[in-house]
Design a protein around this motif. Structure first.
Motif, short mmCIF file in Angstrom:
data_model
loop_
_atom_site.label_atom_id
_atom_site.label_comp_id
_atom_site.label_asym_id
_atom_site.label_seq_id
_atom_site.Cartn_x
_atom_site.Cartn_y
_atom_site.Cartn_z
N ASP A 94 11.28 31.23 -15.55
CA ASP A 94 12.53 30.53 -15.88
C ASP A 94 13.44 31.37 -16.76
O ASP A 94 14.13 30.85 -17.65
N THR A 95 13.45 32.69 -16.51
CA THR A 95 14.36 33.58 -17.24
C THR A 95 15.66 33.69 -16.46
O THR A 95 15.68 34.17 -15.33
N PRO A 96 16.79 33.25 -17.03
CA PRO A 96 18.07 33.38 -16.32
C PRO A 96 18.40 34.84 -16.05
O PRO A 96 18.11 35.72 -16.87
N ASP A 97 19.01 35.11 -14.90
CA ASP A 97 19.38 36.47 -14.53
C ASP A 97 20.66 36.41 -13.70
O ASP A 97 20.67 35.88 -12.60
N PRO A 98 21.78 36.95 -14.21
CA PRO A 98 23.05 36.89 -13.47
C PRO A 98 23.18 37.95 -12.40
O PRO A 98 24.15 37.96 -11.65
N GLY A 99 22.18 38.85 -12.30
CA GLY A 99 22.22 39.87 -11.26
C GLY A 99 21.73 41.21 -11.76
O GLY A 99 22.37 41.85 -12.59
N ALA A 100 20.58 41.65 -11.28
CA ALA A 100 20.01 42.94 -11.68
C ALA A 100 19.01 43.39 -10.63
O ALA A 100 18.46 42.58 -9.87
N GLU A 284 23.79 29.14 -7.88
CA GLU A 284 23.28 29.52 -9.19
C GLU A 284 24.13 30.65 -9.75
O GLU A 284 24.80 31.36 -9.00
N PRO A 285 24.10 30.88 -11.06
CA PRO A 285 24.83 32.00 -11.65
C PRO A 285 24.34 33.32 -11.05
O PRO A 285 23.16 33.62 -11.08
N CYS A 286 25.28 34.10 -10.48
CA CYS A 286 24.88 35.33 -9.80
C CYS A 286 26.13 36.11 -9.41
O CYS A 286 27.10 35.52 -8.92
N ASP A 287 26.11 37.43 -9.60
CA ASP A 287 27.29 38.24 -9.27
C ASP A 287 27.14 39.00 -7.95
O ASP A 287 27.90 39.91 -7.67
N ASN A 326 31.31 33.94 -10.65
CA ASN A 326 30.02 34.57 -10.41
C ASN A 326 28.92 33.52 -10.17
O ASN A 326 27.89 33.48 -10.83
N THR A 327 29.18 32.70 -9.15
CA THR A 327 28.18 31.75 -8.67
C THR A 327 27.93 32.04 -7.20
O THR A 327 28.86 32.24 -6.43
N LEU A 328 26.67 32.09 -6.83
CA LEU A 328 26.29 32.40 -5.45
C LEU A 328 25.74 31.14 -4.79
O LEU A 328 24.78 30.54 -5.30
#
Length: 349
Positions: A94-100, A284-287, A326-328
Motif C-alpha cells: 500500500d505504498t503510493p506511487d505516482p509513476g516510476a 488512480e494517481p499516475c503520470d 495525472n490520473t490514469l
C-alpha cells in the motif's frame, strides 16, 4: 545503424489514440450512445501459419521495438537503455506511487509485457498486455483500442497488424521470447460505421477491453507455461480500493521533455476513484501516458510475489475522464469483458 538507413515507413503517420486524450477525443458526457442491439464478440485472425509467425517474429527487431510509437521514426533517435538498478527488496504494501520504473522482483515481471503492432498506414505502435489465468493457457488481455479502430469488422484496415507480445520487455530485448497472435477479439460495440460512433465514445461507454490468443513459442510452449499468469476478476469497483497499475508509456519518443521511452515497465499505485466526467472509468494517481494503454490494474496485488487480480485495463487520462491531474483510468472488467475472456480461453493455442 544510421537514421537514414532504417527500414521504417517514410511518412508522417497518424499516431492514433493509444491512450485516449483530449488531443484525440472530444470530452463526451456519460451515457453517450453506442451501437444498439445485443452485444457479441467480434473476432479477427492473426498469424495462423508457421510462415506468418516467423515473419512477425523477424519483423520486430530490437531497433523497431525501441522506436515503436515514434511519429517520424526515420529521424527519431533510438532511446538509450534505462539502467535504473533493480532493488531486490519488496515494495512495502500500500505504498503510493505516482509513476516510476518497477525495479522489484516478482511474477509481474514475466506476465506483463509490451504489445507491438502496425497500423494500416505502416506506422508501428505499442500498448501493454497481461497473461491471465485461462483454460487454454494462452489468453492475454489488453485494451480494445490497441487492437482495432471503430468500423466494419470485415475491413482489414480497421485492425492492427503484426501483433506481437513480448512478456517482460526490457530495453529492446525479448527476455522470455516473443509471441505472435493467433486471434484477437473485441466487443461488437466497435463495429459501428466510420463517421458515426467513434472509438472514444465506445471506450468511455465501458467497452474498451480486448483479448488475444497467443501462438505457441517456436519450441511449442504456450505463453502461460513460459510467463506464469495473473488472476482475473469481473467485479464492481470499490471506492478507494488500493490499486497497482503497470504499463510501458513512451511519450518521450515524440517529446524530448517527456518522461518515458517505453524501455522499462512503469508502476503506479494508489486509491481508485471514478472519473468525474466519465464515472464508468476508474483511475488512480499516475503520470503514465501513450503506450500504457491496455496495462493491468491490479486489486489485491502482493508486492512480495508480484501477483494480483486484474480488474481493469488502462484506457485514458484525466483529460477525458476528469478528476485530478495525472490520473490514469481503466475500463473495469464486467460482463462485456467476461464474454470476451470466455471466448478467448476456449480457443486452441
Amino acid at each position: 545503424m544510421s537514421a537514414t538507413h532504417r527500414t521504417f515507413p517514410r511518412r508522417l503517420a497518424t499516431a492514433g489514440a493509444l491512450l485516449l486524450s483530449a488531443t484525440t477525443a472530444a470530452v463526451l458526457p456519460p451515457g453517450t450512445a453506442v451501437a444498439a442491439g445485443p452485444e457479441s464478440v467480434t473476432t479477427h485472425s492473426g498469424a495462423t501459419t508457421e510462415q506468418e509467425r516467423s515473419r512477425v517474429d523477424a519483423y520486430w527487431t530490437p531497433e523497431r521495438m525501441k522506436l515503436a510509437g515514434a511519429l517520424i521514426p526515420e529521424i527519431t533517435p533510438v532511446p538509450e537503455d534505462d539502467t535504473t538498478p533493480d532493488d531486490p527488496r519488496p515494495l512495502p504494501a500500500d505504498t503510493p506511487d505516482p509513476g516510476a520504473v518497477w525495479t522489484h522482483a516478482g511474477a509481474v515481471n514475466r506476465s506483463v509485457g509490451r504489445l507491438f503492432f502496425t497500423f494500416s498506414d505502416g506506422y508501428d505502435g505499442s500498448c501493454t498486455a497481461t497473461v491471465v489465468d485461462s483454460a487454454n493457457r494462452s489468453t492475454v488481455i489488453t485494451a480494445a483500442h490497441c487492437l482495432r479502430g471503430v468500423g466494419a469488422p470485415t475491413a482489414d484496415d480497421t485492425w492492427r497488424h503484426n501483433l506481437y507480445f513480448v512478456p517482460g520487455y526490457r530495453n529492446g530485448t525479448k527476455p522470455l521470447g516473443g509471441f505472435s497472435i493467433k486471434s484477437a477479439a473485441t466487443s461488437s460495440r466497435w463495429d459501428a460505421e466510420p463517421g458515426g460512433t467513434t472509438s472514444e465514445e465506445v471506450a468511455i461507454a465501458g467497452y474498451d477491453t480486448g483479448v488475444l490468443v497467443a501462438n505457441r513459442s517456436a519450441e511449442g510452449r504456450r505463453v502461460a507455461d513460459v510467463t506464469g499468469t495473473q488472476r482475473i476478476a469481473f467485479t464492481k469497483p470499490a471506492e478507494a480500493e488500493f490499486i497497482h497499475t503497470f504499463g510501458y508509456p513512451k511519450d518521450r519518443l515524440n517529446n524530448p521533455d517527456a518522461k518515458y521511452t517505453g524501455s522499462r515497465m512503469i508502476h503506479c499505485a494508489g486509491p481508485a476513484r471514478p472519473g468525474s466526467k466519465v464515472p464508468l472509468l476508474w483511475g488512480e494517481p499516475c503520470d503514465m501516458s501513450h503506450g500504457a494503454s491496455g496495462g493491468p490494474h491490479f486489486a489485491q496485488f502482493d508486492t512480495r510475489t508480484g501477483i494480483g487480480t486484474v480488474v481493469g485495463v488502462t484506457t485514458t487520462s484525466e483529460e477525458v475522464a476528469g478528476g485530478p491531474a495525472n490520473t490514469l483510468y481503466a475500463t473495469r472488467l464486467g460482463d462485456s469483458a467476461r464474454r470476451l475472456y470466455n471466448w478467448a480461453q476456449t480457443r486452441p493455442a
